[in-house]
Motif scaffolding. Structure first.
Motif, short mmCIF file in Angstrom:
data_model
loop_
_atom_site.label_atom_id
_atom_site.label_comp_id
_atom_site.label_asym_id
_atom_site.label_seq_id
_atom_site.Cartn_x
_atom_site.Cartn_y
_atom_site.Cartn_z
N GLU A 14 31.76 46.25 32.91
CA GLU A 14 32.13 45.67 32.70
C GLU A 14 33.48 45.76 33.13
OE1 GLU A 14 32.35 42.61 31.29
OE2 GLU A 14 29.51 42.64 31.00
N ALA A 15 33.99 47.19 33.12
CA ALA A 15 35.58 47.83 33.45
C ALA A 15 35.55 48.57 34.50
CB ALA A 15 35.56 49.11 31.85
N LEU A 16 34.48 48.75 35.31
CA LEU A 16 34.56 49.10 36.58
C LEU A 16 35.25 48.01 37.70
CD1 LEU A 16 34.23 51.33 38.29
CD2 LEU A 16 32.09 50.40 38.81
N PRO A 17 34.41 46.74 37.73
CA PRO A 17 35.20 45.68 38.72
C PRO A 17 36.50 45.33 38.42
CG PRO A 17 33.00 45.00 37.51
CD PRO A 17 33.17 46.55 36.55
N MET A 18 36.52 44.98 36.70
CA MET A 18 38.14 45.23 36.35
C MET A 18 39.62 45.94 36.87
SD MET A 18 37.44 43.57 32.33
CE MET A 18 39.28 42.98 31.77
N LEU A 19 38.63 47.79 37.08
CA LEU A 19 40.01 48.16 37.65
C LEU A 19 40.21 48.27 38.82
CD1 LEU A 19 38.80 51.13 34.93
CD2 LEU A 19 41.02 50.04 34.70
N LEU A 20 38.58 47.63 39.43
CA LEU A 20 38.60 47.65 41.43
C LEU A 20 40.14 46.82 41.24
CD1 LEU A 20 35.02 48.87 42.09
CD2 LEU A 20 37.54 50.18 42.96
N LYS A 21 39.71 45.33 40.63
CA LYS A 21 40.41 44.62 41.04
C LYS A 21 41.51 44.06 40.46
CE LYS A 21 41.07 39.59 39.40
NZ LYS A 21 40.25 38.20 38.21
N PHE A 22 42.65 45.48 39.67
CA PHE A 22 43.39 45.78 38.96
C PHE A 22 44.35 46.39 40.26
CE2 PHE A 22 46.51 48.24 36.81
CZ PHE A 22 47.72 47.74 36.81
N PHE A 23 43.48 47.32 41.37
CA PHE A 23 43.80 48.56 41.74
C PHE A 23 43.93 48.27 42.82
CE2 PHE A 23 42.37 52.10 44.50
CZ PHE A 23 43.60 52.63 44.49
N GLY A 24 43.25 46.46 43.13
CA GLY A 24 43.36 46.03 44.68
C GLY A 24 44.89 44.95 44.78
N ALA A 25 44.54 44.78 42.98
CA ALA A 25 46.10 43.58 43.59
C ALA A 25 47.25 44.35 43.91
CB ALA A 25 45.57 43.54 41.91
N ILE A 26 47.31 45.79 42.82
CA ILE A 26 48.31 46.45 43.14
C ILE A 26 47.88 47.10 45.30
CG2 ILE A 26 49.73 49.15 42.81
CD1 ILE A 26 47.59 48.77 40.19
N ILE A 27 47.29 47.22 45.45
CA ILE A 27 47.12 47.43 47.00
C ILE A 27 48.00 46.64 48.29
CG2 ILE A 27 46.14 48.26 48.61
CD1 ILE A 27 45.98 50.54 47.42
N PHE A 53 37.61 48.98 48.51
CA PHE A 53 37.34 49.40 50.17
C PHE A 53 38.11 50.72 49.77
CE2 PHE A 53 39.74 49.86 53.88
CZ PHE A 53 38.00 49.63 54.86
N THR A 54 39.25 50.63 49.37
CA THR A 54 40.76 51.63 48.96
C THR A 54 39.68 52.70 48.25
OG1 THR A 54 42.01 49.72 49.33
CG2 THR A 54 42.34 51.90 48.30
N LEU A 55 39.30 52.43 47.41
CA LEU A 55 38.21 53.73 46.81
C LEU A 55 37.74 54.80 47.40
CD1 LEU A 55 38.24 55.12 44.09
CD2 LEU A 55 35.92 53.21 43.60
N ILE A 56 37.16 53.62 49.05
CA ILE A 56 36.15 54.22 49.74
C ILE A 56 36.54 55.15 50.55
CG2 ILE A 56 33.65 53.93 51.50
CD1 ILE A 56 33.14 51.39 49.27
N ILE A 57 37.58 54.54 50.81
CA ILE A 57 38.60 55.33 52.66
C ILE A 57 39.10 56.95 51.12
CG2 ILE A 57 40.75 55.38 53.18
CD1 ILE A 57 37.94 53.44 54.44
N ILE A 58 39.46 56.16 50.27
CA ILE A 58 40.47 57.36 49.89
C ILE A 58 38.88 58.81 49.15
CG2 ILE A 58 41.09 58.86 47.59
CD1 ILE A 58 42.62 56.12 46.84
N ILE A 59 37.26 58.37 49.17
CA ILE A 59 36.65 59.25 48.56
C ILE A 59 36.53 59.68 49.93
CG2 ILE A 59 34.43 59.56 47.64
CD1 ILE A 59 35.09 57.90 45.73
N ILE A 60 36.06 59.25 50.60
CA ILE A 60 36.06 59.99 52.81
C ILE A 60 36.98 60.63 52.75
CG2 ILE A 60 35.64 59.16 54.75
CD1 ILE A 60 34.24 56.84 53.84
N ALA A 61 38.06 60.29 53.00
CA ALA A 61 39.30 61.25 53.02
C ALA A 61 38.78 62.98 52.56
CB ALA A 61 41.00 60.64 52.70
#
Length: 66
Positions: A14-27, A53-61
């Protein structure tokens, strides 16, 4: 023990999609340079995808630096 694992899995489910949505909205809000209200950006689509996508880019970096 199974109850605890299911409870933790439910929280992440439940929390992971909500956090990703919030993080994406900030971006996206930063990309719009604050011209749109954050509430409007948060209600738009694609926020979860942008956050993931942003989280994946950060992890790859991070792994490429090591």
């Amino acid at each position: 023990m199974d109850f605890i694992l299911e409870f933790i899995a439910g929280i992440f489910q439940e929390a992971l999609p909500m956090l990703l949505k919030f993080f994406g909205a900030i971006i996206r809000w930063c990309i719009f340079l604050g011209n749109k209200k954050f509430k409007d950006v948060l209600n738009e689509e694609w926020n979860t995808r942008v956050g993931l996508f942003t989280l994946i880019i950060i992890i790859i970096a991070i792994f490429n630096l090591g």
